[in-house]
Design a protein around this motif. Structure first.
Motif, short mmCIF file in Angstrom:
data_model
loop_
_atom_site.label_atom_id
_atom_site.label_comp_id
_atom_site.label_asym_id
_atom_site.label_seq_id
_atom_site.Cartn_x
_atom_site.Cartn_y
_atom_site.Cartn_z
N ALA A 77 -12.67 4.76 -12.99
CA ALA A 77 -11.52 5.66 -12.88
C ALA A 77 -10.69 5.32 -11.64
CB ALA A 77 -11.99 7.11 -12.82
N ALA A 78 -11.34 5.05 -10.53
CA ALA A 78 -10.62 4.71 -9.30
C ALA A 78 -9.87 3.39 -9.45
CB ALA A 78 -11.58 4.64 -8.12
N ARG A 79 -10.49 2.43 -10.11
CA ARG A 79 -9.82 1.14 -10.32
C ARG A 79 -8.62 1.30 -11.25
NH1 ARG A 79 -15.12 -2.25 -11.37
NH2 ARG A 79 -14.52 -1.55 -13.42
N ILE A 80 -8.73 2.16 -12.25
CA ILE A 80 -7.60 2.40 -13.16
C ILE A 80 -6.45 3.06 -12.41
CG2 ILE A 80 -6.83 3.75 -15.16
CD1 ILE A 80 -9.62 3.18 -16.38
N VAL A 81 -6.77 4.07 -11.61
CA VAL A 81 -5.74 4.75 -10.82
C VAL A 81 -5.05 3.77 -9.88
CG1 VAL A 81 -5.37 6.48 -9.00
CG2 VAL A 81 -6.76 7.05 -11.00
N THR A 82 -5.82 2.93 -9.23
CA THR A 82 -5.25 1.93 -8.33
C THR A 82 -4.34 0.97 -9.08
OG1 THR A 82 -7.16 2.06 -6.85
CG2 THR A 82 -5.81 0.06 -6.70
N PHE A 83 -4.77 0.52 -10.25
CA PHE A 83 -3.94 -0.38 -11.05
C PHE A 83 -2.63 0.29 -11.46
CE2 PHE A 83 -2.41 -1.77 -15.19
CZ PHE A 83 -2.12 -3.09 -14.91
N VAL A 84 -2.70 1.53 -11.92
CA VAL A 84 -1.50 2.24 -12.37
C VAL A 84 -0.53 2.44 -11.20
CG1 VAL A 84 -0.64 4.45 -13.25
CG2 VAL A 84 -2.60 3.36 -14.33
N ARG A 85 -1.05 2.81 -10.05
CA ARG A 85 -0.18 2.98 -8.88
C ARG A 85 0.46 1.66 -8.47
NH1 ARG A 85 -3.86 6.99 -5.14
NH2 ARG A 85 -3.41 8.88 -6.33
N THR A 86 -0.32 0.60 -8.45
CA THR A 86 0.21 -0.71 -8.07
C THR A 86 1.25 -1.19 -9.08
OG1 THR A 86 -1.88 -1.27 -6.99
CG2 THR A 86 -0.43 -3.10 -7.56
N ALA A 87 0.95 -1.03 -10.36
CA ALA A 87 1.89 -1.46 -11.40
C ALA A 87 3.18 -0.67 -11.32
CB ALA A 87 1.24 -1.31 -12.77
N SER A 88 3.07 0.62 -11.06
CA SER A 88 4.26 1.47 -10.94
C SER A 88 5.11 1.05 -9.75
CB SER A 88 3.82 2.92 -10.79
OG SER A 88 4.93 3.76 -10.61
N LEU A 89 4.47 0.76 -8.64
CA LEU A 89 5.20 0.31 -7.46
C LEU A 89 5.88 -1.03 -7.72
CD1 LEU A 89 5.95 0.65 -4.47
CD2 LEU A 89 3.80 -0.49 -3.91
N ARG A 90 5.18 -1.95 -8.36
CA ARG A 90 5.79 -3.25 -8.69
C ARG A 90 7.00 -3.07 -9.59
NH1 ARG A 90 0.27 -6.28 -10.25
NH2 ARG A 90 -0.45 -6.73 -8.15
N ARG A 91 6.86 -2.23 -10.60
CA ARG A 91 7.96 -2.00 -11.54
C ARG A 91 9.18 -1.45 -10.82
NH1 ARG A 91 9.96 2.23 -14.29
NH2 ARG A 91 10.98 1.79 -16.26
N ARG A 92 8.95 -0.42 -9.99
CA ARG A 92 10.05 0.20 -9.25
C ARG A 92 10.73 -0.78 -8.31
NH1 ARG A 92 6.89 4.66 -8.17
NH2 ARG A 92 6.42 3.72 -6.16
N THR A 93 9.95 -1.52 -7.55
CA THR A 93 10.55 -2.43 -6.58
C THR A 93 11.27 -3.58 -7.26
OG1 THR A 93 8.45 -3.59 -6.28
CG2 THR A 93 8.98 -1.86 -4.70
N ARG A 94 10.75 -4.04 -8.39
CA ARG A 94 11.42 -5.13 -9.11
C ARG A 94 12.71 -4.65 -9.75
NH1 ARG A 94 5.79 -7.93 -11.17
NH2 ARG A 94 5.38 -8.87 -9.14
N LEU A 95 12.74 -3.42 -10.23
CA LEU A 95 13.98 -2.86 -10.75
C LEU A 95 15.00 -2.71 -9.63
CD1 LEU A 95 12.65 -0.14 -13.24
CD2 LEU A 95 13.85 -2.27 -13.82
N ASP A 96 14.55 -2.23 -8.48
CA ASP A 96 15.45 -2.09 -7.33
C ASP A 96 15.97 -3.45 -6.89
OD1 ASP A 96 15.06 0.66 -7.31
OD2 ASP A 96 13.58 0.61 -5.70
N LEU A 97 15.11 -4.43 -6.86
CA LEU A 97 15.52 -5.78 -6.47
C LEU A 97 16.59 -6.32 -7.41
CD1 LEU A 97 15.01 -8.18 -4.56
CD2 LEU A 97 13.23 -8.93 -6.16
N ALA A 98 16.46 -6.06 -8.69
CA ALA A 98 17.43 -6.54 -9.67
C ALA A 98 18.81 -5.91 -9.47
CB ALA A 98 16.93 -6.25 -11.08
N ARG A 99 18.86 -4.77 -8.83
CA ARG A 99 20.13 -4.06 -8.63
C ARG A 99 20.88 -4.50 -7.37
NH1 ARG A 99 16.70 0.76 -10.00
NH2 ARG A 99 17.04 1.08 -12.22
N LEU A 100 20.24 -5.27 -6.51
CA LEU A 100 20.88 -5.66 -5.25
C LEU A 100 21.92 -6.76 -5.48
CD1 LEU A 100 17.79 -5.86 -2.87
CD2 LEU A 100 19.40 -3.96 -3.16
#
Length: 68
Positions: free
Chosen positions: A19-42
């Motif tokens: 469960a902890a590894r899944i939560v960590t993966f989801v948080r990391t994936a969400s952060l990557r998605r957000r930052t990559r979307l932000d990067l694309a907008r610059l």
């Protein structure tokens, strides 16, 4: 008096549980998605400010969220 260390179960290590590894993966994936979307907008000026060229930014922002 009863020693609590002997009467209570020890909690499993959170870092090793599924469960902890899944939560960590989801948080990391969400952060990557957000930052990559932000990067694309610059624009190129902002990319230059952070030391990236537009081609590198496009390459990074096109990666999938599960890719490191």
């Amino acid at each position: 008096m009863t020693d609590l260390a002997h009467t209570t179960r020890s909690a499993p290590h959170a870092s090793g549980s599924l469960a902890a590894r899944i939560v960590t993966f989801v948080r990391t994936a969400s952060l990557r998605r957000r930052t990559r979307l932000d990067l694309a907008r610059l624009d190129s000026r902002l990319l230059r400010d952070i030391g990236l060229d537009p081609m590198s930014a496009q390459h990074e922002s096109s990666r999938h969220f599960w890719q490191d």
